[in-house]
Design a protein around this motif. Structure first.
Motif, mmCIF file in Angstrom:
data_model
loop_
_atom_site.group_PDB
_atom_site.id
_atom_site.type_symbol
_atom_site.label_atom_id
_atom_site.label_comp_id
_atom_site.label_asym_id
_atom_site.label_seq_id
_atom_site.Cartn_x
_atom_site.Cartn_y
_atom_site.Cartn_z
ATOM 1 N N ARG A 8 37.014 37.394 57.762
ATOM 2 C CA ARG A 8 36.618 38.579 56.900
ATOM 3 C C ARG A 8 35.250 39.134 57.568
ATOM 4 O O ARG A 8 35.228 40.337 57.420
ATOM 5 C CB ARG A 8 36.051 37.927 55.340
ATOM 6 C CG ARG A 8 37.145 37.732 54.488
ATOM 7 C CD ARG A 8 36.845 36.799 53.366
ATOM 8 N NE ARG A 8 35.865 37.491 52.302
ATOM 9 C CZ ARG A 8 35.256 37.109 51.395
ATOM 10 N NH1 ARG A 8 35.408 35.753 51.085
ATOM 11 N NH2 ARG A 8 34.381 37.989 50.716
ATOM 12 N N GLN A 9 34.636 38.374 58.325
ATOM 13 C CA GLN A 9 33.250 39.056 58.909
ATOM 14 C C GLN A 9 33.854 39.688 60.037
ATOM 15 O O GLN A 9 33.371 40.941 60.522
ATOM 16 C CB GLN A 9 32.514 37.964 59.089
ATOM 17 C CG GLN A 9 31.322 38.219 60.001
ATOM 18 C CD GLN A 9 30.196 39.148 58.961
ATOM 19 O OE1 GLN A 9 29.663 38.528 58.013
ATOM 20 N NE2 GLN A 9 30.174 40.479 59.109
ATOM 21 N N ARG A 10 34.954 39.216 60.728
ATOM 22 C CA ARG A 10 35.437 39.934 62.015
ATOM 23 C C ARG A 10 36.126 41.173 61.455
ATOM 24 O O ARG A 10 36.050 42.293 62.343
ATOM 25 C CB ARG A 10 36.576 38.880 62.501
ATOM 26 C CG ARG A 10 37.356 39.728 63.593
ATOM 27 C CD ARG A 10 36.545 40.271 64.959
ATOM 28 N NE ARG A 10 37.087 40.788 65.901
ATOM 29 C CZ ARG A 10 37.766 40.045 66.754
ATOM 30 N NH1 ARG A 10 37.640 39.023 67.086
ATOM 31 N NH2 ARG A 10 38.355 40.740 67.856
ATOM 32 N N ALA A 11 36.762 41.238 60.240
ATOM 33 C CA ALA A 11 37.343 42.353 59.746
ATOM 34 C C ALA A 11 36.289 43.698 59.291
ATOM 35 O O ALA A 11 36.450 44.690 59.523
ATOM 36 C CB ALA A 11 38.338 42.095 58.543
ATOM 37 N N LEU A 12 35.097 42.866 58.822
ATOM 38 C CA LEU A 12 34.134 44.090 58.483
ATOM 39 C C LEU A 12 33.547 44.653 59.773
ATOM 40 O O LEU A 12 33.261 45.755 59.891
ATOM 41 C CB LEU A 12 32.906 43.310 57.981
ATOM 42 C CG LEU A 12 33.234 43.142 56.116
ATOM 43 C CD1 LEU A 12 32.029 42.472 55.516
ATOM 44 C CD2 LEU A 12 32.944 44.753 55.774
ATOM 45 N N ARG A 13 33.361 43.883 60.820
ATOM 46 C CA ARG A 13 32.669 44.225 62.124
ATOM 47 C C ARG A 13 33.726 45.243 62.586
ATOM 48 O O ARG A 13 33.269 46.662 63.091
ATOM 49 C CB ARG A 13 32.635 42.965 63.153
ATOM 50 C CG ARG A 13 31.948 43.609 64.267
ATOM 51 C CD ARG A 13 31.415 42.165 65.119
ATOM 52 N NE ARG A 13 32.463 41.286 65.488
ATOM 53 C CZ ARG A 13 33.198 41.228 66.589
ATOM 54 N NH1 ARG A 13 32.931 42.479 67.539
ATOM 55 N NH2 ARG A 13 34.137 40.551 66.914
ATOM 56 N N ASP A 14 34.996 45.043 62.867
ATOM 57 C CA ASP A 14 36.149 45.851 63.298
ATOM 58 C C ASP A 14 35.929 47.341 62.644
ATOM 59 O O ASP A 14 36.046 48.406 63.256
ATOM 60 C CB ASP A 14 37.611 45.444 63.457
ATOM 61 C CG ASP A 14 37.376 44.155 64.164
ATOM 62 O OD1 ASP A 14 36.702 43.867 65.177
ATOM 63 O OD2 ASP A 14 38.589 43.455 64.025
ATOM 64 N N GLU A 15 35.854 47.171 61.157
ATOM 65 C CA GLU A 15 35.780 48.319 60.353
ATOM 66 C C GLU A 15 34.394 49.254 60.584
ATOM 67 O O GLU A 15 34.233 50.416 60.739
ATOM 68 C CB GLU A 15 35.861 47.996 58.833
ATOM 69 C CG GLU A 15 35.586 49.140 57.776
ATOM 70 C CD GLU A 15 36.435 50.215 58.038
ATOM 71 O OE1 GLU A 15 36.520 51.476 57.592
ATOM 72 O OE2 GLU A 15 38.022 50.057 58.706
ATOM 73 N N LEU A 16 33.464 48.562 60.879
ATOM 74 C CA LEU A 16 32.243 49.189 61.105
ATOM 75 C C LEU A 16 32.252 49.931 62.623
ATOM 76 O O LEU A 16 31.764 50.907 62.545
ATOM 77 C CB LEU A 16 31.038 48.432 61.074
ATOM 78 C CG LEU A 16 29.587 48.769 61.398
ATOM 79 C CD1 LEU A 16 29.473 49.742 60.556
ATOM 80 C CD2 LEU A 16 28.509 47.731 61.540
ATOM 81 N N GLU A 17 32.964 49.338 63.556
ATOM 82 C CA GLU A 17 33.061 49.920 64.899
ATOM 83 C C GLU A 17 33.849 51.162 64.818
ATOM 84 O O GLU A 17 33.480 52.098 65.299
ATOM 85 C CB GLU A 17 33.698 48.935 65.703
ATOM 86 C CG GLU A 17 33.811 49.426 67.219
ATOM 87 C CD GLU A 17 34.563 48.345 68.117
ATOM 88 O OE1 GLU A 17 34.566 48.700 69.451
ATOM 89 O OE2 GLU A 17 34.913 47.335 67.587
ATOM 90 N N ARG A 18 34.961 51.252 63.922
ATOM 91 C CA ARG A 18 35.707 52.166 63.643
ATOM 92 C C ARG A 18 34.937 53.478 62.930
ATOM 93 O O ARG A 18 34.815 54.601 63.363
ATOM 94 C CB ARG A 18 36.913 52.068 62.869
ATOM 95 C CG ARG A 18 37.894 53.212 62.693
ATOM 96 C CD ARG A 18 38.769 52.911 61.413
ATOM 97 N NE ARG A 18 38.075 53.062 60.238
ATOM 98 C CZ ARG A 18 37.459 53.916 59.737
ATOM 99 N NH1 ARG A 18 37.945 55.313 60.003
ATOM 100 N NH2 ARG A 18 36.880 53.942 58.476
ATOM 101 N N GLN A 19 34.061 53.091 61.997
ATOM 102 C CA GLN A 19 33.405 54.124 61.446
ATOM 103 C C GLN A 19 32.229 54.425 62.228
ATOM 104 O O GLN A 19 31.944 55.764 62.240
ATOM 105 C CB GLN A 19 32.519 53.392 60.209
ATOM 106 C CG GLN A 19 33.597 52.922 59.143
ATOM 107 C CD GLN A 19 33.058 52.213 57.938
ATOM 108 O OE1 GLN A 19 31.710 51.999 57.910
ATOM 109 N NE2 GLN A 19 33.886 51.751 57.076
ATOM 110 N N ARG A 20 31.599 53.869 63.300
ATOM 111 C CA ARG A 20 30.771 54.271 64.128
ATOM 112 C C ARG A 20 31.362 55.214 65.126
ATOM 113 O O ARG A 20 30.479 56.075 65.447
ATOM 114 C CB ARG A 20 29.935 52.970 64.701
ATOM 115 C CG ARG A 20 28.883 53.516 65.690
ATOM 116 C CD ARG A 20 28.170 52.326 66.203
ATOM 117 N NE ARG A 20 28.946 51.258 66.648
ATOM 118 C CZ ARG A 20 29.445 51.254 68.065
ATOM 119 N NH1 ARG A 20 29.053 52.370 68.966
ATOM 120 N NH2 ARG A 20 30.059 50.317 68.438
ATOM 121 N N ASN A 21 32.397 54.875 65.453
ATOM 122 C CA ASN A 21 32.993 55.881 66.511
ATOM 123 C C ASN A 21 33.357 57.339 65.742
ATOM 124 O O ASN A 21 33.601 57.877 66.453
ATOM 125 C CB ASN A 21 34.151 55.028 67.086
ATOM 126 C CG ASN A 21 33.762 53.994 67.918
ATOM 127 O OD1 ASN A 21 32.784 53.863 68.565
ATOM 128 N ND2 ASN A 21 34.585 53.067 68.130
#
Length: 877
Positions: free
Chosen positions: A717-730
């Motif tokens: 779940r933490q990995r999924a949150l990090r991937d989502e944050l990376e998408r939002q930052r980009n």
């Protein structure tokens, strides 16, 4: 061989010690058992016959143990010591050196081998060491009698004296005990326990002045010839029952200043000053205050030299100040004064403190009537101090709805006197004669008719205290339902909130009441807007708006919130006329309102608004994940701890399923075909009806937040949150200025902290993971604040925003609340300057939470990992 002398000698000494211990342990066991009662002085209290009988038994037991030990004791020889040293070395080298060659004598080769062997053994003897003796006798004393005797002896050493053994000689010779150095004395002064002062040993106090608290207890003991020492004192103030000055033990209480002396050889005298216990003081430090709900708050301060023990607040009806009109004309029934316990500090010093008396007395018979309040405090010596009686109106809940106010007035009259029951019955009947327009529903009308029937029955059979309490409670419930009860629809509730606010404008209301009424108006407005949105039907143009005839006004929720904020501000400034004009404008807007059913009622969102919303959801998901990790940490070391009473509810434990519910526009497993959305598609197609996330969010379900049916690990779940944050930052919009750069750096830092939390979760280090998650949440909040500032600075860069910038303007998002119930803006700032509680309530709640954290961190049975986490929480305070 000289190098063997020392090991052999030490080993032999140890063997002698073994023999002594094994042979004579019964002897010293008997000796300890004999010495213990003698050191305690039993011989001085026992009858002479019992003493002589015990003495004979003791001597016989001692002689028997001595003979038994002497017969078993044997001094080990040097040869035995050498053998023990030799046996402790590998190959027994000492015996090998003393041996002679038995086979191969005369053979040169064989003799050479033998000489080499002897040389090796001789070299090995140089490593000889003394053998440790075996002093254990547990096989000979299986019941541990030696330890029991030793325990008696040590106890006698602690509580007795070796000098008491000398009295045995006096008993044997028949002489009387004498003091070699003449008569002696000893004494103590023990102050009262509540003072916290230590006891004073008078033998260590030189002659001269002596200051002690009043009420201290003096104990004196005189030893030696009767009359050689006497006590003279003037501090007790005793008259009549005074014992002889030469009594061996004297005890009295210091009640006044005076002299205390021991007269005779080695006598001494003191000038005693009795320190009086000062009475306590108490004072009201401010006027009584009350909120809109009727909860009163009375500040006070109390002092005492040794500490206040308890306190009370007595509230008495001020009959002379009562407006004797209507139901208050007749004399009241006997009414006992209301006595409330004053709050005392749980910890710390009670000699000087400030507190608040906080109570809600809205249902008490004295509510909203003239009363007198008097505070009283008591110290440990039962000294009492009181404040002058303060005249005031006892605060109670204020009712704005006219019908509810009428019901409350009849309730007050009934509590005033049972004789008012017929009059109250007539008034209630008149109120229910034409119920049209008075009752919002049938329930309240039926409640009133039930109360009237009960009054009819009591008029026939008489009203007792139980019947009176029943009717009083029924009237209160009816008034509450009329004031805050369920309305037919949201529009009725909105009108009701507007009427109450207008009533408050006309009558004058406190800031607390204004804040509460404005909050009620905001909630009613939000409910009404939500009802319109739910009932709206798509128009012919395909939009989500219903066609409305006549003039209509399109307005956003931000405009409504701004208008209501302005109304509240004007009311707090006392500009009621201007506030009333804005209220009329608000009423007209609500009458002609056309609702757009986009996000928050503001139509399509801009990219900046969508980014803020996505980041806010990611922050909430990270908070939920951190809560789950903390609960797992507690469950790991304290199974079942979370369900115990007193365990604080973690954020996200309640209502989590409702927060995580899949909204329209989001995909759920097994439902891609229903909405026509496959993984990887935009995921915002239902944005007009709810909050949509992108395709990745749809696959992961709220950024991987654990909920019902989510069986993924915390690390996944933490990995999924990090991937989502990376998408939002980009996907952040292009924003100029320093705030935009800081926002991007903060999000990068949050992403790095999430990666660290993921690694810690995979390694099973929950405490480290929680720390990294906290860093990620702090960085996310900072990034959201900076992003909101950047959006506000680049308003013209966002297409389609019009004159109002929506969420980018920095206004609070309607209906969005932080965990404390305060409005939360889109800048990520959790909380505002809005106070949901009084400052005293906030401080008290914070003190309770801090005390709970301290208590748990001090519990030694908690795991070190959890205690370390709690200590880090304390470091922040």
């Amino acid at each position: 061989m000289r190098h063997l002398r020392l090991p052999v000698a030490v080993t032999r000494a140890g063997m002698i010690a073994e023999q002594v211990v094994r042979a004579f342990w019964p002897l010293w066991t008997v000796a300890f058992l004999i010495m213990a009662p003698l050191m305690m002085g039993w011989q001085d209290d026992l009858p002479l016959e019992v003493f002589w009988g015990a003495a004979v038994v003791s001597v016989l037991a001692f002689l028997a143990a001595l003979i038994w030990g002497a017969r078993r004791f044997r001094v080990p020889s040097r040869v035995e010591a050498v053998e023990r040293v030799d046996a402790a070395m590998p190959g027994r080298p000492i015996a090998a050196i003393a041996d002679t060659q038995a086979i191969g004598s005369g053979d040169a080769a064989s003799e050479a081998v033998w000489r080499a062997h002897v040389a090796r053994m001789a070299e090995r003897t140089k490593s000889a060491r003394a053998v440790e003796p075996d002093l254990r006798v547990s096989d000979r004393d299986p019941y541990g009698l030696r330890f029991i005797a030793l325990l008696f002896f040590v106890t006698a050493l602690l509580f007795g004296s070796l000098w008491r053994v000398g009295s045995v000689g006096e008993i044997v010779t028949g002489g009387e005990p004498t003091l070699a150095s003449g008569p002696v004395w000893e004494g103590w002064v023990e102050p009262p326990a509540y003072t916290g002062k230590p006891s004073i040993y008078l033998n260590d106090v030189p002659e001269g002045p002596l200051r002690v608290p009043e009420g201290s207890q003096v104990t004196l003991r005189l030893y030696g010839e009767v009359g050689a020492l006497t006590v003279a004192e003037t501090v007790s103030g005793r008259v009549g029952e005074v014992g002889a000055a030469s009594e061996a033990q004297q005890s009295f209480e210091i009640t006044q200043s005076g002299s205390l002396s021991v007269e005779g050889p080695n006598g001494v005298s003191w000038a005693v000053t009795a320190i009086a216990d000062q009475p306590p003081t108490v004072e009201m430090t401010g006027p009584i205050e009350a909120d809109a709900g009727g909860e009163l708050s009375q500040p006070f301060t109390a002092t005492d030299d040794y500490g206040v023990e308890s306190g009370t607040a007595t509230i008495t009806l001020d009959l002379a100040s009562v407006d004797r009109a209507h139901g208050l004309v007749i004399d009241p029934d006997p009414m006992e004064p209301l006595v409330l316990d004053l709050p005392m500090p749980f910890t710390g010093d009670r000699s000087d403190f400030e507190e608040f008396l906080i109570e809600n007395l809205s249902e008490h018979p004295l509510a909203n009537l003239p009363v007198t309040m008097q505070l009283a405090v008591t110290d440990a010596s039962d000294q009492t101090a009181q404040t002058p009686s303060e005249q005031l109106i006892l605060p109670g809940r204020r009712f704005f709805q006219p019908f509810a106010k009428a019901v409350i007035e009849q309730r007050r009259d009934l509590m005033w006197s049972k004789a008012n029951a017929p009059r109250i019955n007539q008034i209630l009947r008149a109120m229910s004669h034409r119920p049209e327009g008075l009752f919002s529903n049938e329930t309240t009308y039926l409640r009133l008719r039930t109360i009237i029937r009960r009054l009819d029955n009591m008029a026939e059979f008489g009203m007792n205290d139980e019947g009176q309490a029943e009717i009083v409670q029924a009237l209160w419930d009816l008034a509450i339902q009329l004031e805050d009860g369920r309305l037919a629809d949201a529009r009725a509730r909105l009108e009701r909130a507007q009427e109450r606010l207008a009533e408050a404008m006309r009558n004058g209301a406190s800031d607390e009441e204004i804040a509460e009424l404005m909050q009620e108006l905001r909630e009613a407005t939000n409910d009404y807007m939500r009802m319109l949105a739910e009932e709206a039907e798509p128009g012919e143009d395909g939009t989500d708006q219903r066609d409305m005839a006549g003039n209509s006004t399109e307005m956003s929720m931000d405009e409504l919130q701004a208008l209501m904020d302005r109304i509240e501000e004007l009311m707090q400034e006392g500009r009621m006329a201007e506030a009333q004009e804005l209220m009329e404008q608000l009423n007209e807007m609500m009458e002609n309102m056309r609702v757009t059913r986009g996000e928050g009622g503001d139509g399509p969102q801009t990219p900046g608004q969508q980014s803020m919303q996505d980041l806010a959801e990611t922050l909430r998901d990270q908070e939920d994940l951190s809560d789950d990790a903390f609960r797992d940490l507690q469950e790991q070391f304290n199974p079942g701890q979370q369900g115990q009473p007193g365990q604080p509810q973690q954020p996200g434990q309640q209502g989590q399923q409702g927060q995580q519910g899949q909204q329209p526009g989001q995909n759920q497993p097994g439902q891609q075909g229903q909405n026509g959305q496959q993984p990887g598609q935009d995921g915002r197609q239902g944005q007009g009806q709810g909050v949509g996330r992108d395709g990745q969010s749809g696959q992961q379900g709220d950024n991987g937040r654990g909920g019902e049916g989510d069986e993924r690990s915390l690390a996944d779940r933490q990995r999924a949150l990090r991937d989502e944050l990376e998408r939002q930052r980009n996907g952040l919009p292009s924003l100029d200025g320093e705030a935009g750069d800081i926002a991007r750096r903060s999000l990068e830092r949050a992403e790095g902290a999430m990666e660290g939390a993921e690694d810690a979760l995979r390694e099973g280090d929950l405490a480290e993971a929680i720390d990294r998650q906290a860093e990620a949440m702090d960085a996310l909040r900072n990034g959201m604040r900076q992003l909101g500032q950047a959006l506000a600075e680049n308003q013209t860069a966002e297409p389609g925003q019009g004159s109002e910038q929506g969420e980018a303007s920095g206004r609070p998002v309607p209906g969005q609340r932080d965990p404390l119930g305060r409005e939360m803006g889109n800048t990520g700032q959790l909380g505002t300057d809005q106070e949901m509680l009084g400052r005293e309530e906030i401080n008290r709640r914070a003190e309770e939470l801090l005390g709970e954290i301290r208590r748990r961190s001090a519990e030694q049975d908690r795991p070190e990992v959890e205690r370390d986490y709690l200590r880090r929480l304390l470091d922040q305070f």
